[in-house]
Design an enzyme around this catalytic site. Structure first.
Site: not given
Lengths: 196, 392
Positions: B162, B327, B360
């Site tokens: 991320s 995601d 995610h």
């Protein structure tokens, strides 16, 4: 090293840029990197084979070939290779176009559906051939477009593409005289090097 | 994994008990905003042993709410190990039997590194809103100074998910000689308008809390609990997938009937409120604002007129890029944008799109294929760093 891969390695120029479509566990790319100092990528969708590629140091990109090569620029590779995967694609004509848009040359291999054993099987058994090169039943085969050498060469002619090299042989890629004289009848597998 | 009573502690695949260390820096750090930090400190944890030629070091970059505690336990009574314990430890993808792993709390954080809740030496008061806005570039520069301090000239790999993945990408462009491998997981080369929009709603939630007090809540002895909790709730929705929320909560009710009111009725509401409340107790609001800004600003292609392939042409290292199918915060398409730029720039890159239901958050959760890919790649990194060790 599989014999077909050895022939392909012979046809690839040292230091060239290569894209290997449906690269499997990366055996060919690994060989080309080690012995021909090529750079480039393998494309694959099988999860375990992708891991195999990474493990042996082959750069691999997860990508479904049925969605084309739109993410690769025109003429960005010297050679685009596809071994034993042409017959599983939905549109082989478009796949060839894509390979020769991205690459200067393409190398493809596939099993010959017009080999005499296949013909014999269909003629006398009345059933779709099951063999070493085509080991599936009609209902579970991934080979959705079967090809004969002749069909393939007709397609190339229609597209105005040139056969730069061709190797025809049995499963071990040993070219018997019969396969040289009547390739479409006696050749089990073929490798073509194609140019625009 | 929890260190429940009765189990052997520490678990055999854990780095065990770990202790954070503080590194203090006197050299001023110039920042992208034009400001500079004169004196600053980083809170750091390390796992494994640095080898003689310092060729086996791996840097872990954390995401929005992460910190230096990536693996192991601070105390045998800890309910949970560090945030990436599933992937760091003996026999795990980032194998501490081979690697010396460095994890830090980024500047601007609220877990021991200099940040908005630290005392500003100029005023003797907490920085609060006066703490300079940090960028991914600033973080990478501070991490490079940490590497110098640790005697690490070149990382075997820099790894992150991320916002952590953005730091990895920035490392490859800003200090191309200083890493051999970049592992970019569930990340993106820049935020979309939708991503920025979610961040802005989260910031507004914080700033409109009456207890925010223009960011000087610390002096007033309050915290903008409500706003921070709301920001976390919004963020949390974007970390999960529709599917995983459906699986976890469905339309389950907390009681057996509808109340026709606005109190918590559905399980998912209760879960989100709980997430918001616990987060607001442990995280700093100014840090949250700053982290979301760092996300928004990150765009290495902007330096090259939006041309990402040109931007990444600076990189010298090999890349592993990993995305997760569900995601939607940083979808596989965003990772593929990066992969396509890297292939166009003829960089070494491998890419795997992992099928996962977890959205995610998948990058934090154990998954067989993700582990296999990650392990295979890190073994390659380890083999190379051993070879490096052999030549020198």
């Amino acid at each position: 090293m599989r014999q077909d891969l050895a022939i392909i390695a012979d046809w690839v120029r040292p230091g060239s840029r290569v894209l290997d479509l449906a690269c499997g566990d990366g055996e060919l790319m690994h060989h080309l990197q080690q012995h021909k100092q090529v750079t480039g990528y393998g494309l694959e969708i099988d999860a375990d084979k992708i891991t195999d590629c990474i493990r042996r140091g082959v750069d691999v990109i997860e990508q479904d070939l049925n969605r084309g090569l739109g993410n690769f620029a025109d003429n960005s590779y010297d050679t685009v290779i596809m071994t034993q995967a042409l017959q599983v694609l939905r549109r082989q004509d478009l796949a060839l176009d894509e390979m020769l848009r991205v690459g200067q040359e393409a190398i493809v291999t596939f099993p010959n559906f017009a080999h005499w054993r296949c013909r014999f099987y269909l003629t006398f058994k009345g059933r779709l051939p099951v063999s070493k090169t085509l080991p599936y039943q009609w209902y579970d085969t991934p080979n959705i477009h079967l090809i004969t050498f002749k069909d393939f060469e007709v397609l190339l002619r229609e597209k105005g593409l040139k056969v730069l090299d061709r190797a025809v042989g049995d499963l071990a890629y040993e070219g018997h005289w019969k396969a040289r004289v009547w390739p479409n009848l006696f050749g089990e597998v073929a490798i073509y090097r194609i140019g625009r | 994994m929890t260190a429940a009573a009765g189990d052997v502690f520490p678990p055999t695949d854990s780095v065990g008990l770990v202790q954070p260390q503080t590194f203090t820096f006197d050299q001023p750090l110039p920042l992208a905003s034009g400001n500079r930090l004169e004196n600053w400190q980083l809170m750091v944890e390390t796992y494994g042993e640095l080898n003689a030629d310092a060729s086996n070091a791996v840097l872990i970059c954390h995401a929005l709410s992460g910190n230096h505690h990536a693996a192991g336990y601070h105390d045998p009574e800890d309910r949970k190990p560090g945030w990436w314990d599933s992937y760091i430890g003996p026999g795990k993808p980032i194998d501490t039997r081979h690697f010396f792993v460095v994890a830090l709390n980024n500047l601007g954080g609220c877990h021991g590194s200099t940040g908005p809740s630290s005392i500003n030496p100029a005023t003797g008061q907490p920085y609060g809103p006066d703490f300079p806005v940090m960028t991914v570039e600033d973080w990478v520069d501070s991490q490079a100074l940490l590497a110098d301090r640790l005697g690490i000239q070149q990382w075997a790999a820099v790894v992150g998910g991320s916002l952590g993945g953005m730091q990895v990408l920035e490392w490859s462009l800003r200090h191309p000689q200083r890493l051999r491998h970049a592992v970019v997981i569930a990340s993106t080369p820049r935020l979309s308008a939708q991503n920025i929009a979610f961040n802005e709603v989260a910031r507004q939630a914080i700033m409109s809390d009456p207890d925010f007090r223009e960011g000087r809540y610390q002096q007033a002895g309050v915290i903008p609990r409500h706003g921070l909790g709301l920001a976390r709730m919004i963020g949390h929705i974007t970390y999960l997938s529709e599917h995983s929320m459906g699986e976890k909560f469905g339309r389950d009710l907390r009681s057996d009937k509808l109340n026709y009111g606005f109190d918590v009725e559905f399980q998912v509401e209760s879960y989100l409120r709980y997430q918001g409340e616990t987060f607001s107790e442990s995280f700093d609001a100014n840090t949250y604002l700053l982290m979301t800004k760092a996300l928004d600003y990150f765009d290495p292609a902007a330096r090259y007129g939006g041309d990402l392939p040109r931007a990444v042409s600076e990189a010298q290292c090999s890349f592993l890029v990993v995305s997760f199918t569900t995601d939607w915060r940083f979808s596989p398409r965003r990772s593929e944008e990066l992969v396509n730029a890297l292939t166009a720039a003829r960089k070494r890159v491998s890419y795997a799109r992992i099928k996962s239901p977890h959205g995610h958050d998948a990058f934090l959760i154990p998954d067989q294929r993700y582990e296999a890919v990650f392990t295979a790649y890190m073994q390659r990194v380890a083999a190379e760093s051993h070879a490096e060790g052999a030549v020198s």
